[in-house]
Design a protein around this motif. Structure first.
Motif, PDB file in Angstrom:
ATOM      1  N   GLN A 150      39.877  -7.805  39.400  1.00  0.00           N
ATOM      2  CA  GLN A 150      40.363  -9.431  39.617  1.00  0.00           C
ATOM      3  C   GLN A 150      40.537  -9.733  41.134  1.00  0.00           C
ATOM      4  OE1 GLN A 150      44.254 -10.298  37.784  1.00  0.00           O
ATOM      5  NE2 GLN A 150      43.514 -12.395  37.741  1.00  0.00           N
ATOM      6  N   HIS A 151      41.083  -8.768  41.795  1.00  0.00           N
ATOM      7  CA  HIS A 151      41.539  -9.056  43.354  1.00  0.00           C
ATOM      8  C   HIS A 151      40.498  -8.879  44.279  1.00  0.00           C
ATOM      9  CE1 HIS A 151      45.061  -9.652  46.027  1.00  0.00           C
ATOM     10  NE2 HIS A 151      44.098  -9.065  47.023  1.00  0.00           N
ATOM     11  N   TYR A 152      39.352  -7.590  43.947  1.00  0.00           N
ATOM     12  CA  TYR A 152      38.488  -7.292  44.908  1.00  0.00           C
ATOM     13  C   TYR A 152      37.145  -7.564  44.331  1.00  0.00           C
ATOM     14  CZ  TYR A 152      42.277  -5.502  47.277  1.00  0.00           C
ATOM     15  OH  TYR A 152      43.855  -5.005  47.901  1.00  0.00           O
ATOM     16  N   GLY A 153      36.805  -7.863  43.108  1.00  0.00           N
ATOM     17  CA  GLY A 153      35.543  -8.041  42.701  1.00  0.00           C
ATOM     18  C   GLY A 153      34.892  -9.209  43.064  1.00  0.00           C
ATOM     19  N   ARG A 154      33.525  -9.151  42.850  1.00  0.00           N
ATOM     20  CA  ARG A 154      32.689 -10.311  43.303  1.00  0.00           C
ATOM     21  C   ARG A 154      33.036 -11.382  42.091  1.00  0.00           C
ATOM     22  NH1 ARG A 154      26.983  -7.327  44.704  1.00  0.00           N
ATOM     23  NH2 ARG A 154      27.887  -6.146  46.223  1.00  0.00           N
ATOM     24  N   THR A 155      33.207 -12.600  42.617  1.00  0.00           N
ATOM     25  CA  THR A 155      33.413 -13.772  41.757  1.00  0.00           C
ATOM     26  C   THR A 155      32.279 -14.342  40.742  1.00  0.00           C
ATOM     27  OG1 THR A 155      32.742 -15.396  43.375  1.00  0.00           O
ATOM     28  CG2 THR A 155      34.941 -14.672  43.328  1.00  0.00           C
ATOM     29  N   CYS A 156      31.234 -13.969  41.066  1.00  0.00           N
ATOM     30  CA  CYS A 156      30.003 -14.271  40.072  1.00  0.00           C
ATOM     31  C   CYS A 156      29.291 -13.143  39.431  1.00  0.00           C
ATOM     32  CB  CYS A 156      29.043 -15.063  40.926  1.00  0.00           C
ATOM     33  SG  CYS A 156      28.264 -13.927  42.334  1.00  0.00           S
ATOM     34  N   ARG A 157      30.211 -12.025  39.403  1.00  0.00           N
ATOM     35  CA  ARG A 157      29.651 -10.939  38.455  1.00  0.00           C
ATOM     36  C   ARG A 157      30.725 -10.589  37.384  1.00  0.00           C
ATOM     37  NH1 ARG A 157      25.934  -7.642  41.159  1.00  0.00           N
ATOM     38  NH2 ARG A 157      24.837  -9.144  42.722  1.00  0.00           N
ATOM     39  N   ARG A 158      30.089  -9.967  36.315  1.00  0.00           N
ATOM     40  CA  ARG A 158      30.830  -9.335  35.252  1.00  0.00           C
ATOM     41  C   ARG A 158      30.681  -7.715  35.246  1.00  0.00           C
ATOM     42  NH1 ARG A 158      27.632 -11.393  29.990  1.00  0.00           N
ATOM     43  NH2 ARG A 158      25.798 -11.135  31.331  1.00  0.00           N
ATOM     44  N   TYR A 159      32.007  -7.252  34.710  1.00  0.00           N
ATOM     45  CA  TYR A 159      32.179  -5.739  35.206  1.00  0.00           C
ATOM     46  C   TYR A 159      32.332  -5.217  33.916  1.00  0.00           C
ATOM     47  CZ  TYR A 159      32.840  -6.675  39.990  1.00  0.00           C
ATOM     48  OH  TYR A 159      32.925  -6.939  41.409  1.00  0.00           O
ATOM     49  N   ARG A 160      31.565  -4.044  33.674  1.00  0.00           N
ATOM     50  CA  ARG A 160      31.691  -3.507  32.341  1.00  0.00           C
ATOM     51  C   ARG A 160      32.068  -1.770  32.718  1.00  0.00           C
ATOM     52  NH1 ARG A 160      26.364  -4.259  29.448  1.00  0.00           N
ATOM     53  NH2 ARG A 160      27.142  -6.334  29.128  1.00  0.00           N
ATOM     54  N   PHE A 161      32.984  -1.524  31.962  1.00  0.00           N
ATOM     55  CA  PHE A 161      33.419  -0.082  32.117  1.00  0.00           C
ATOM     56  C   PHE A 161      32.741   1.027  31.334  1.00  0.00           C
ATOM     57  CE2 PHE A 161      37.437  -2.204  33.161  1.00  0.00           C
ATOM     58  CZ  PHE A 161      37.486  -1.770  34.463  1.00  0.00           C
ATOM     59  N   GLN A 162      32.202   1.956  31.605  1.00  0.00           N
ATOM     60  CA  GLN A 162      31.408   2.900  30.790  1.00  0.00           C
ATOM     61  C   GLN A 162      32.125   4.181  31.033  1.00  0.00           C
ATOM     62  OE1 GLN A 162      27.261   3.261  31.812  1.00  0.00           O
ATOM     63  NE2 GLN A 162      26.846   4.945  30.599  1.00  0.00           N
ATOM     64  N   VAL A 163      32.456   4.965  29.752  1.00  0.00           N
ATOM     65  CA  VAL A 163      33.270   6.113  29.700  1.00  0.00           C
ATOM     66  C   VAL A 163      32.395   7.301  29.921  1.00  0.00           C
ATOM     67  CG1 VAL A 163      34.925   7.287  28.582  1.00  0.00           C
ATOM     68  CG2 VAL A 163      35.044   4.873  28.706  1.00  0.00           C
TER      69      VAL A 163
END
Length: 188
Positions: A150-163
Protein backbone atom coordinates in the motif's frame (compact mmCIF):
# COMPACT_ATOMS: atom_id res chain seq x y z
CA UNK A 1 30.21 4.04 24.41
CA UNK A 2 27.52 4.32 21.74
CA UNK A 3 27.93 5.76 18.25
CA UNK A 4 26.74 9.25 19.25
CA UNK A 5 29.41 9.48 21.92
CA UNK A 6 31.96 8.41 19.32
CA UNK A 7 30.86 11.21 16.98
CA UNK A 8 30.84 13.90 19.67
CA UNK A 9 34.09 15.60 20.61
CA UNK A 10 35.68 14.00 23.62
CA UNK A 11 35.90 15.83 26.91
CA UNK A 12 39.64 16.00 27.63
CA UNK A 13 41.07 14.80 30.90
CA UNK A 14 42.57 17.98 32.31
CA UNK A 15 44.77 18.60 35.27
CA UNK A 16 44.61 22.19 36.33
CA UNK A 17 48.03 23.71 37.00
CA UNK A 18 47.98 24.79 40.62
CA UNK A 19 50.90 26.61 42.13
CA UNK A 20 49.90 25.34 45.57
CA UNK A 21 50.21 21.63 44.75
CA UNK A 22 53.81 21.54 45.89
CA UNK A 23 52.90 22.73 49.39
CA UNK A 24 50.83 19.66 50.20
CA UNK A 25 47.43 21.39 49.78
CA UNK A 26 44.99 19.01 48.09
CA UNK A 27 41.92 21.27 47.92
CA UNK A 28 42.67 22.57 44.40
CA UNK A 29 43.09 18.98 43.20
CA UNK A 30 39.70 17.94 44.63
CA UNK A 31 38.09 21.08 43.17
CA UNK A 32 39.54 20.22 39.73
CA UNK A 33 38.23 16.63 39.97
CA UNK A 34 34.78 17.85 41.01
CA UNK A 35 34.57 20.34 38.15
CA UNK A 36 35.67 17.69 35.67
CA UNK A 37 32.98 15.28 36.93
CA UNK A 38 30.37 18.03 36.57
CA UNK A 39 31.42 18.77 32.98
CA UNK A 40 31.43 15.06 32.13
CA UNK A 41 27.84 14.75 33.39
CA UNK A 42 26.85 17.86 31.44
CA UNK A 43 28.51 16.36 28.34
CA UNK A 44 26.33 13.25 28.67
CA UNK A 45 23.23 15.42 29.07
CA UNK A 46 24.09 17.31 25.91
CA UNK A 47 24.36 14.04 23.98
CA UNK A 48 20.79 13.00 24.86
CA UNK A 49 19.24 14.92 21.91
CA UNK A 50 21.64 13.19 19.53
CA UNK A 51 20.50 9.82 20.84
CA UNK A 52 16.88 10.80 20.26
CA UNK A 53 17.46 11.27 16.52
CA UNK A 54 18.20 7.59 15.91
CA UNK A 55 14.93 5.63 15.48
CA UNK A 56 16.57 2.42 16.73
CA UNK A 57 17.57 3.97 20.10
CA UNK A 58 15.14 6.80 20.85
CA UNK A 59 12.15 6.75 23.19
CA UNK A 60 8.80 5.61 21.84
CA UNK A 61 7.31 9.10 22.05
CA UNK A 62 10.14 10.46 19.93
CA UNK A 63 9.85 7.45 17.61
CA UNK A 64 6.20 8.30 16.97
CA UNK A 65 7.17 11.88 16.16
CA UNK A 66 9.90 10.78 13.73
CA UNK A 67 7.47 8.29 12.17
CA UNK A 68 4.89 11.03 11.66
CA UNK A 69 7.55 13.19 10.02
CA UNK A 70 8.48 10.35 7.64
CA UNK A 71 4.90 9.34 6.85
CA UNK A 72 4.96 5.96 8.62
CA UNK A 73 1.96 4.70 10.58
CA UNK A 74 2.12 1.81 12.99
CA UNK A 75 -0.30 -1.00 12.16
CA UNK A 76 -2.09 -2.97 14.84
CA UNK A 77 0.01 -5.46 16.82
CA UNK A 78 3.22 -4.38 15.09
CA UNK A 79 6.30 -5.22 17.16
CA UNK A 80 8.29 -2.18 18.26
CA UNK A 81 11.50 -3.53 16.69
CA UNK A 82 9.85 -3.80 13.27
CA UNK A 83 8.27 -0.34 13.66
CA UNK A 84 11.70 1.09 14.46
CA UNK A 85 13.15 -0.51 11.31
CA UNK A 86 10.33 0.83 9.16
CA UNK A 87 10.92 4.34 10.50
CA UNK A 88 14.70 4.11 10.16
CA UNK A 89 14.59 2.95 6.53
CA UNK A 90 11.66 5.15 5.41
CA UNK A 91 13.78 7.33 3.12
CA UNK A 92 15.68 4.43 1.56
CA UNK A 93 12.44 2.49 1.07
CA UNK A 94 10.77 5.49 -0.58
CA UNK A 95 13.74 5.82 -2.92
CA UNK A 96 13.58 2.11 -3.84
CA UNK A 97 9.80 2.03 -4.32
CA UNK A 98 8.45 1.33 -7.76
CA UNK A 99 11.07 -1.04 -9.15
CA UNK A 100 11.54 -4.78 -8.78
CA UNK A 101 15.09 -4.68 -7.41
CA UNK A 102 14.09 -1.89 -5.03
CA UNK A 103 11.14 -3.89 -3.75
CA UNK A 104 13.51 -6.77 -2.96
CA UNK A 105 15.78 -4.38 -1.03
CA UNK A 106 12.79 -3.09 0.96
CA UNK A 107 11.87 -6.62 1.99
CA UNK A 108 15.50 -7.41 2.82
CA UNK A 109 15.87 -4.33 5.06
CA UNK A 110 12.79 -5.30 7.05
CA UNK A 111 13.93 -8.88 7.61
CA UNK A 112 11.62 -10.71 5.23
CA UNK A 113 13.42 -13.69 3.77
CA UNK A 114 13.61 -14.82 0.17
CA UNK A 115 11.47 -12.74 -2.21
CA UNK A 116 11.14 -12.74 -5.99
CA UNK A 117 9.21 -10.08 -7.92
CA UNK A 118 7.90 -10.84 -11.43
CA UNK A 119 6.41 -8.23 -13.75
CA UNK A 120 4.64 -8.57 -17.12
CA UNK A 121 4.56 -12.32 -17.27
CA UNK A 122 3.14 -14.16 -20.27
CA UNK A 123 -0.51 -15.23 -19.95
CA UNK A 124 -1.05 -12.58 -17.23
CA UNK A 125 -2.55 -9.09 -17.54
CA UNK A 126 0.15 -6.43 -17.93
CA UNK A 127 -0.67 -4.72 -14.64
CA UNK A 128 -0.25 -7.78 -12.40
CA UNK A 129 2.94 -8.06 -10.35
CA UNK A 130 3.57 -11.45 -8.74
CA UNK A 131 5.49 -11.59 -5.49
CA UNK A 132 6.89 -15.01 -4.65
CA UNK A 133 7.42 -15.68 -0.95
CA UNK A 134 8.07 -18.66 1.22
CA UNK A 135 4.97 -19.91 3.04
CA UNK A 136 6.34 -18.99 6.49
CA UNK A 137 7.12 -15.41 5.38
CA UNK A 138 3.63 -14.85 4.02
CA UNK A 139 1.91 -16.29 7.07
CA UNK A 140 4.04 -14.39 9.59
CA UNK A 141 4.07 -11.02 7.83
CA UNK A 142 0.67 -10.64 6.17
CA UNK A 143 -0.11 -7.21 7.67
CA UNK A 144 3.40 -5.95 6.98
CA UNK A 145 3.24 -7.06 3.34
CA UNK A 146 -0.10 -5.32 2.86
CA UNK A 147 1.26 -2.12 4.41
CA UNK A 148 4.39 -2.23 2.26
CA UNK A 149 2.45 -2.73 -0.95
CA UNK A 150 0.00 0.00 0.00
CA UNK A 151 2.79 2.42 0.90
CA UNK A 152 5.51 1.61 -1.66
CA UNK A 153 3.72 -0.23 -4.44
CA UNK A 154 2.90 1.23 -7.83
CA UNK A 155 -0.51 2.84 -7.97
CA UNK A 156 -1.61 1.42 -11.31
CA UNK A 157 -0.61 -2.17 -10.56
CA UNK A 158 -2.25 -5.15 -8.94
CA UNK A 159 -0.19 -7.36 -6.68
CA UNK A 160 -0.57 -11.10 -6.33
CA UNK A 161 1.22 -13.29 -3.81
CA UNK A 162 2.53 -16.65 -4.88
CA UNK A 163 3.52 -19.07 -2.16
CA UNK A 164 6.63 -21.16 -2.66
CA UNK A 165 7.46 -24.11 -0.46
CA UNK A 166 11.26 -24.34 -0.32
CA UNK A 167 12.59 -27.87 -0.09
CA UNK A 168 16.20 -28.73 0.66
CA UNK A 169 17.88 -30.60 -2.14
CA UNK A 170 20.68 -33.05 -1.57
CA UNK A 171 22.79 -34.03 -4.48
CA UNK A 172 25.54 -36.57 -4.16
CA UNK A 173 28.19 -37.09 -6.78
CA UNK A 174 29.61 -40.55 -7.29
CA UNK A 175 31.55 -42.32 -9.98
CA UNK A 176 29.52 -44.57 -12.20
CA UNK A 177 31.17 -46.71 -14.80
CA UNK A 178 30.29 -49.66 -16.93
CA UNK A 179 31.11 -51.36 -20.20
CA UNK A 180 28.84 -51.87 -23.14
CA UNK A 181 28.99 -54.43 -25.93
CA UNK A 182 26.78 -54.94 -28.97
CA UNK A 183 26.29 -58.38 -30.51
CA UNK A 184 24.66 -58.92 -33.86
CA UNK A 185 22.87 -62.11 -34.93
CA UNK A 186 21.42 -63.34 -38.27
CA UNK A 187 18.58 -65.67 -38.74
CA UNK A 188 18.85 -68.36 -41.20
Amino acid sequence: MNKHQQQAPDLPEHKAPWWMDGNGLKEPHFLSKGLHAFWRRLWHWLLIPLQQLDPLECSEAMLNLIAWDRGIQRFSNEPVALYRKRVKYAFANARDAGESAGFKRIFERLGIGWVEVHERQPDQPWDVITIELADMELAGNQQLLNVLIQHYGRTCRRYRFQVVYPQPLRLHAARFSGSYQNFGAKLG
